[in-house]
Design a protein around this motif. Structure first.
Motif, PDB file in Angstrom:
ATOM      1  N   HIS A   1     -45.727  -4.260  36.197  1.00 32.65           N
ATOM      2  CA  HIS A   1     -47.146  -4.707  35.876  1.00 32.65           C
ATOM      3  C   HIS A   1     -47.712  -4.356  34.347  1.00 32.65           C
ATOM      4  O   HIS A   1     -49.039  -4.164  34.364  1.00 32.65           O
ATOM      5  CB  HIS A   1     -48.165  -4.670  37.075  1.00 32.65           C
ATOM      6  CG  HIS A   1     -47.768  -5.035  38.507  1.00 32.65           C
ATOM      7  ND1 HIS A   1     -47.781  -6.614  38.671  1.00 32.65           N
ATOM      8  CD2 HIS A   1     -47.255  -4.583  39.445  1.00 32.65           C
ATOM      9  CE1 HIS A   1     -47.635  -6.508  39.921  1.00 32.65           C
ATOM     10  NE2 HIS A   1     -46.985  -5.641  40.079  1.00 32.65           N
ATOM     11  N   ASN A   2     -46.737  -4.218  33.574  1.00 31.71           N
ATOM     12  CA  ASN A   2     -47.453  -4.195  32.086  1.00 31.71           C
ATOM     13  C   ASN A   2     -47.813  -2.710  31.854  1.00 31.71           C
ATOM     14  O   ASN A   2     -48.527  -2.622  30.943  1.00 31.71           O
ATOM     15  CB  ASN A   2     -48.253  -5.199  31.816  1.00 31.71           C
ATOM     16  CG  ASN A   2     -47.899  -6.089  30.603  1.00 31.71           C
ATOM     17  OD1 ASN A   2     -46.651  -5.764  30.128  1.00 31.71           O
ATOM     18  ND2 ASN A   2     -48.602  -6.869  30.053  1.00 31.71           N
ATOM     19  N   VAL A   3     -47.539  -1.790  32.494  1.00 31.04           N
ATOM     20  CA  VAL A   3     -47.849  -0.287  32.189  1.00 31.04           C
ATOM     21  C   VAL A   3     -46.957   0.109  31.142  1.00 31.04           C
ATOM     22  O   VAL A   3     -45.671  -0.007  30.807  1.00 31.04           O
ATOM     23  CB  VAL A   3     -47.695   0.394  33.427  1.00 31.04           C
ATOM     24  CG1 VAL A   3     -47.953   1.985  32.927  1.00 31.04           C
ATOM     25  CG2 VAL A   3     -48.707   0.429  34.359  1.00 31.04           C
ATOM     26  N   ALA A   4     -47.432   0.680  30.072  1.00 30.49           N
ATOM     27  CA  ALA A   4     -46.613   0.658  28.704  1.00 30.49           C
ATOM     28  C   ALA A   4     -46.022   2.193  28.834  1.00 30.49           C
ATOM     29  O   ALA A   4     -44.953   2.229  28.053  1.00 30.49           O
ATOM     30  CB  ALA A   4     -47.521   0.413  27.486  1.00 30.49           C
ATOM     31  N   GLY A   5     -46.642   2.960  29.196  1.00 32.22           N
ATOM     32  CA  GLY A   5     -46.305   4.465  29.365  1.00 32.22           C
ATOM     33  C   GLY A   5     -46.898   5.101  30.134  1.00 32.22           C
ATOM     34  O   GLY A   5     -47.783   5.048  30.975  1.00 32.22           O
ATOM     35  N   PHE A   6     -46.663   6.420  29.932  1.00 30.27           N
ATOM     36  CA  PHE A   6     -47.299   7.520  30.695  1.00 30.27           C
ATOM     37  C   PHE A   6     -47.263   8.656  30.000  1.00 30.27           C
ATOM     38  O   PHE A   6     -46.760   9.124  28.849  1.00 30.27           O
ATOM     39  CB  PHE A   6     -46.027   8.017  31.976  1.00 30.27           C
ATOM     40  CG  PHE A   6     -45.825   6.935  32.884  1.00 30.27           C
ATOM     41  CD1 PHE A   6     -46.398   6.678  34.019  1.00 30.27           C
ATOM     42  CD2 PHE A   6     -44.531   5.886  32.445  1.00 30.27           C
ATOM     43  CE1 PHE A   6     -46.321   5.503  34.803  1.00 30.27           C
ATOM     44  CE2 PHE A   6     -44.456   4.920  33.240  1.00 30.27           C
ATOM     45  CZ  PHE A   6     -45.061   4.669  34.468  1.00 30.27           C
TER      46      PHE A   6
END
Length: 138
Positions: free
Chosen positions: A108-113
């Motif tokens: 769902h388009n989470v770019a990073g952590f």
């Protein structure tokens, strides 16, 4: 360091929000800093500030475990909004997530952590990684 139009902090911990807000304010990282205490609150803020937060230089720093609407439900709902293509979502973690949860978020388009707490170095790295295109050409 690029300055963003908006950064949205989404975390149910008031101390974390206060510290992150203070850090981002001191770094002058964004024209507007919004704080939400859960995913639903963040969606409400996005709806209220749509002209500002639909800009392509919006960063959403999202906690995963929150009451009312958690980070998973937020990204699933947010992905269906037209403005979702214009924001970068980075999940803030206190502990590592299982790989199936990381996969679920990345769908769902989470770019990073990034691991809590936010620091000056982490903010600089996030802006460099995801928003270097905003740097003025020298």
């Amino acid at each position: 360091m690029p300055k963003l139009s908006c950064i949205i902090l989404v975390d149910d911990d008031s101390t974390t929000n206060y510290l992150n807000h203070s850090l981002l304010l001191r770094l002058e990282a964004a024209d507007r800093l919004l704080t939400a205490t859960n995913g639903q609150h963040a969606l409400d803020l996005l709806h209220q500030h749509q002209p500002t937060t639909a800009a392509p230089d919006t960063l959403i720093l999202l906690d995963v475990q929150m009451p009312v609407m958690d980070g998973y439900s937020f990204v699933e709902t947010y992905a269906q909004l037209p403005a979702s293509r214009h924001s970068i979502i980075v999940v803030t973690l206190t502990t590592p997530l299982p790989s199936h949860n990381i996969t679920r978020l990345k769908q769902h388009n989470v770019a990073g952590f990034v691991h809590k707490p936010l620091t000056t170095e982490k903010v600089h790295q996030l802006l460099k990684t995801y928003f270097s295109h905003l740097e003025p050409d020298c």
